[in-house]
Design a protein around this motif. Structure first.
Motif, PDB file in Angstrom:
ATOM      1  N   ASP A  32      31.595  38.734 -20.964  1.00  0.00           N
ATOM      2  CA  ASP A  32      31.059  39.386 -19.747  1.00  0.00           C
ATOM      3  C   ASP A  32      32.183  39.820 -18.877  1.00  0.00           C
ATOM      4  O   ASP A  32      32.360  40.815 -18.278  1.00  0.00           O
ATOM      5  CB  ASP A  32      30.272  38.581 -18.827  1.00  0.00           C
ATOM      6  N   GLN A  33      33.494  39.102 -19.230  1.00  0.00           N
ATOM      7  CA  GLN A  33      34.733  39.227 -18.289  1.00  0.00           C
ATOM      8  C   GLN A  33      35.751  39.857 -19.054  1.00  0.00           C
ATOM      9  O   GLN A  33      36.640  40.590 -18.446  1.00  0.00           O
ATOM     10  CB  GLN A  33      35.376  37.676 -18.017  1.00  0.00           C
ATOM     11  N   GLU A  34      35.852  40.053 -20.406  1.00  0.00           N
ATOM     12  CA  GLU A  34      36.778  40.698 -21.183  1.00  0.00           C
ATOM     13  C   GLU A  34      36.663  40.977 -22.514  1.00  0.00           C
ATOM     14  O   GLU A  34      35.910  40.704 -23.075  1.00  0.00           O
ATOM     15  CB  GLU A  34      38.081  39.784 -20.861  1.00  0.00           C
ATOM     16  N   LEU A  35      37.709  41.861 -23.030  1.00  0.00           N
ATOM     17  CA  LEU A  35      37.780  42.163 -24.213  1.00  0.00           C
ATOM     18  C   LEU A  35      39.143  41.456 -24.867  1.00  0.00           C
ATOM     19  O   LEU A  35      40.101  41.488 -24.118  1.00  0.00           O
ATOM     20  CB  LEU A  35      37.886  43.694 -24.499  1.00  0.00           C
ATOM     21  N   ARG A  36      38.885  40.489 -26.057  1.00  0.00           N
ATOM     22  CA  ARG A  36      40.101  39.741 -26.515  1.00  0.00           C
ATOM     23  C   ARG A  36      40.253  40.131 -27.882  1.00  0.00           C
ATOM     24  O   ARG A  36      39.208  39.926 -28.600  1.00  0.00           O
ATOM     25  CB  ARG A  36      39.857  38.183 -26.073  1.00  0.00           C
ATOM     26  N   VAL A  37      41.419  40.652 -28.126  1.00  0.00           N
ATOM     27  CA  VAL A  37      41.858  40.931 -29.206  1.00  0.00           C
ATOM     28  C   VAL A  37      43.095  40.087 -29.849  1.00  0.00           C
ATOM     29  O   VAL A  37      44.049  39.884 -29.090  1.00  0.00           O
ATOM     30  CB  VAL A  37      42.445  42.526 -29.451  1.00  0.00           C
ATOM     31  N   GLN A  38      43.105  39.670 -31.136  1.00  0.00           N
ATOM     32  CA  GLN A  38      43.947  38.694 -31.558  1.00  0.00           C
ATOM     33  C   GLN A  38      44.316  39.233 -33.008  1.00  0.00           C
ATOM     34  O   GLN A  38      43.388  39.519 -33.856  1.00  0.00           O
ATOM     35  CB  GLN A  38      43.504  37.260 -31.875  1.00  0.00           C
ATOM     36  N   VAL A  39      45.679  39.412 -33.206  1.00  0.00           N
ATOM     37  CA  VAL A  39      46.079  39.616 -34.533  1.00  0.00           C
ATOM     38  C   VAL A  39      47.112  38.471 -34.979  1.00  0.00           C
ATOM     39  O   VAL A  39      48.252  38.255 -34.122  1.00  0.00           O
ATOM     40  CB  VAL A  39      46.991  40.985 -34.318  1.00  0.00           C
ATOM     41  N   ALA A  40      47.034  37.965 -36.240  1.00  0.00           N
ATOM     42  CA  ALA A  40      48.152  37.120 -36.589  1.00  0.00           C
ATOM     43  C   ALA A  40      48.555  37.387 -38.001  1.00  0.00           C
ATOM     44  O   ALA A  40      47.921  37.851 -38.818  1.00  0.00           O
ATOM     45  CB  ALA A  40      47.405  35.764 -36.614  1.00  0.00           C
ATOM     46  N   ASP A  41      50.074  37.408 -38.274  1.00  0.00           N
ATOM     47  CA  ASP A  41      50.290  37.355 -39.374  1.00  0.00           C
ATOM     48  C   ASP A  41      50.967  35.980 -39.919  1.00  0.00           C
ATOM     49  O   ASP A  41      50.622  34.982 -39.440  1.00  0.00           O
ATOM     50  CB  ASP A  41      51.716  38.341 -39.437  1.00  0.00           C
ATOM     51  N   GLU A  42      51.393  35.911 -41.295  1.00  0.00           N
ATOM     52  CA  GLU A  42      51.973  34.923 -41.868  1.00  0.00           C
ATOM     53  C   GLU A  42      53.264  34.801 -42.308  1.00  0.00           C
ATOM     54  O   GLU A  42      53.856  34.118 -43.129  1.00  0.00           O
ATOM     55  CB  GLU A  42      51.022  34.538 -43.343  1.00  0.00           C
ATOM     56  N   GLY A  43      53.943  35.571 -41.404  1.00  0.00           N
ATOM     57  CA  GLY A  43      55.429  35.773 -41.497  1.00  0.00           C
ATOM     58  C   GLY A  43      56.201  34.563 -41.126  1.00  0.00           C
ATOM     59  O   GLY A  43      55.802  33.471 -40.548  1.00  0.00           O
TER      60      GLY A  43
ATOM     61  N   HIS B 178      49.940  37.535 -24.958  1.00  0.00           N
ATOM     62  CA  HIS B 178      50.381  36.215 -25.124  1.00  0.00           C
ATOM     63  C   HIS B 178      50.860  36.194 -26.705  1.00  0.00           C
ATOM     64  O   HIS B 178      50.049  36.897 -27.604  1.00  0.00           O
ATOM     65  CB  HIS B 178      49.079  35.062 -25.125  1.00  0.00           C
ATOM     66  N   PHE B 179      51.983  35.341 -26.930  1.00  0.00           N
ATOM     67  CA  PHE B 179      52.483  35.133 -28.319  1.00  0.00           C
ATOM     68  C   PHE B 179      52.148  33.660 -28.369  1.00  0.00           C
ATOM     69  O   PHE B 179      52.499  33.025 -27.552  1.00  0.00           O
ATOM     70  CB  PHE B 179      53.873  35.682 -28.241  1.00  0.00           C
ATOM     71  N   ARG B 180      52.015  33.485 -29.546  1.00  0.00           N
ATOM     72  CA  ARG B 180      52.027  31.948 -30.077  1.00  0.00           C
ATOM     73  C   ARG B 180      52.535  31.982 -31.577  1.00  0.00           C
ATOM     74  O   ARG B 180      52.133  32.556 -32.159  1.00  0.00           O
ATOM     75  CB  ARG B 180      50.423  31.475 -30.175  1.00  0.00           C
ATOM     76  N   GLN B 181      53.353  31.032 -31.746  1.00  0.00           N
ATOM     77  CA  GLN B 181      54.018  30.642 -32.888  1.00  0.00           C
ATOM     78  C   GLN B 181      52.778  29.794 -33.841  1.00  0.00           C
ATOM     79  O   GLN B 181      52.437  28.711 -33.441  1.00  0.00           O
ATOM     80  CB  GLN B 181      55.141  30.048 -32.524  1.00  0.00           C
ATOM     81  N   LEU B 182      52.736  30.323 -35.081  1.00  0.00           N
ATOM     82  CA  LEU B 182      52.078  29.698 -35.977  1.00  0.00           C
ATOM     83  C   LEU B 182      52.789  29.055 -36.981  1.00  0.00           C
ATOM     84  O   LEU B 182      54.093  29.370 -37.118  1.00  0.00           O
ATOM     85  CB  LEU B 182      50.847  30.333 -36.505  1.00  0.00           C
ATOM     86  N   THR B 183      52.377  28.272 -38.075  1.00  0.00           N
ATOM     87  CA  THR B 183      53.132  27.723 -39.128  1.00  0.00           C
ATOM     88  C   THR B 183      52.471  28.351 -40.282  1.00  0.00           C
ATOM     89  O   THR B 183      51.619  27.236 -40.705  1.00  0.00           O
ATOM     90  CB  THR B 183      53.102  26.221 -38.921  1.00  0.00           C
ATOM     91  N   PRO B 184      52.677  29.082 -40.984  1.00  0.00           N
ATOM     92  CA  PRO B 184      53.785  30.273 -40.567  1.00  0.00           C
ATOM     93  C   PRO B 184      53.050  31.337 -39.823  1.00  0.00           C
ATOM     94  O   PRO B 184      51.727  31.389 -39.594  1.00  0.00           O
ATOM     95  CB  PRO B 184      54.197  30.683 -41.967  1.00  0.00           C
ATOM     96  N   GLY B 185      53.892  32.251 -39.228  1.00  0.00           N
ATOM     97  CA  GLY B 185      53.340  33.390 -38.627  1.00  0.00           C
ATOM     98  C   GLY B 185      53.524  33.427 -37.037  1.00  0.00           C
ATOM     99  O   GLY B 185      54.123  32.699 -36.343  1.00  0.00           O
ATOM    100  N   THR B 186      52.980  34.521 -36.659  1.00  0.00           N
ATOM    101  CA  THR B 186      52.844  34.734 -35.179  1.00  0.00           C
ATOM    102  C   THR B 186      51.711  35.446 -34.749  1.00  0.00           C
ATOM    103  O   THR B 186      50.998  36.060 -35.413  1.00  0.00           O
ATOM    104  CB  THR B 186      53.746  35.789 -34.687  1.00  0.00           C
ATOM    105  N   GLU B 187      50.826  34.976 -33.721  1.00  0.00           N
ATOM    106  CA  GLU B 187      49.567  35.486 -33.357  1.00  0.00           C
ATOM    107  C   GLU B 187      49.789  36.013 -31.943  1.00  0.00           C
ATOM    108  O   GLU B 187      50.590  35.440 -31.055  1.00  0.00           O
ATOM    109  CB  GLU B 187      48.401  34.255 -32.918  1.00  0.00           C
ATOM    110  N   ILE B 188      49.368  37.264 -31.868  1.00  0.00           N
ATOM    111  CA  ILE B 188      49.240  37.895 -30.464  1.00  0.00           C
ATOM    112  C   ILE B 188      47.844  38.245 -30.140  1.00  0.00           C
ATOM    113  O   ILE B 188      46.882  38.434 -30.569  1.00  0.00           O
ATOM    114  CB  ILE B 188      50.141  39.417 -30.525  1.00  0.00           C
ATOM    115  N   THR B 189      47.846  37.739 -28.656  1.00  0.00           N
ATOM    116  CA  THR B 189      46.711  37.848 -28.308  1.00  0.00           C
ATOM    117  C   THR B 189      46.687  38.959 -27.019  1.00  0.00           C
ATOM    118  O   THR B 189      47.436  38.942 -25.953  1.00  0.00           O
ATOM    119  CB  THR B 189      46.061  36.621 -27.454  1.00  0.00           C
TER     120      THR B 189
END
Length: 149
Positions: free
Chosen positions: A79-90, A126-137
């Motif tokens: 109801d409040q927002e549209l949230r898109v997340q894309v993550a890689d394995e780099g 927002h950026f979040r470091q993954l193991t491995p990769g990066t996620e952007i929200t």
């Protein structure tokens, strides 16, 4: 493309190959969700464009077209927002290391504007470091059409 978890009208999550064709899937899905959220044609197109930029970055810069790696994409509508997340394995990304595209030495570069556009168009990035990769929200808030009396 693999659907992950619960895919409904208000949420979808996919595991995509690290190919440019996957970018189209991200863009089209995001635009569909943005229209469903009530964003006008221009806003829906801009939201889809920055989701496409995030997907291109994941395929090209994150996974470097490595077919053994995937891009995870999710889009959720509340109801409040549209949230898109894309993550890689780099190898990961330090968002602070991204050059300013408005600096004189970067004005003629053919790349480097994606994150700048994301921050200009979306309400939150927002950026979040993954193991491995990066996620952007990417978050775009929905504006209530109701008028308080």
């Amino acid at each position: 493309m693999t659907y992950l978890g619960d895919s409904t009208q208000s949420h979808v999550k996919m595991k995509l190959d690290s190919v440019l064709a996957s970018v189209q899937t991200v863009e089209e899905s995001t635009e569909s969700f943005a229209r469903e959220a009530g964003f006008d044609e221009d806003d829906a197109s801009q939201i889809a464009m920055v989701a496409r930029e995030a997907a291109v970055n994941a395929v090209v810069h994150g996974n470097k077209y490595d077919t053994a790696k995937h891009v995870t994409f999710s889009c959720a509508l509340t109801d409040q927002e549209l949230r898109v997340q894309v993550a890689d394995e780099g190898p990961g990304l330090d968002p602070e290391s991204i050059p300013n595209p408005l600096a004189p030495e970067n004005l003629l570069r053919s790349s480097g504007r994606g994150v700048f556009l994301m921050k200009a168009i979306m309400d939150e990035v927002h950026f979040r470091q993954l193991t491995p990769g990066t996620e952007i929200t990417l978050v775009k808030r929905r504006i209530s059409k109701e008028i308080d009396a």
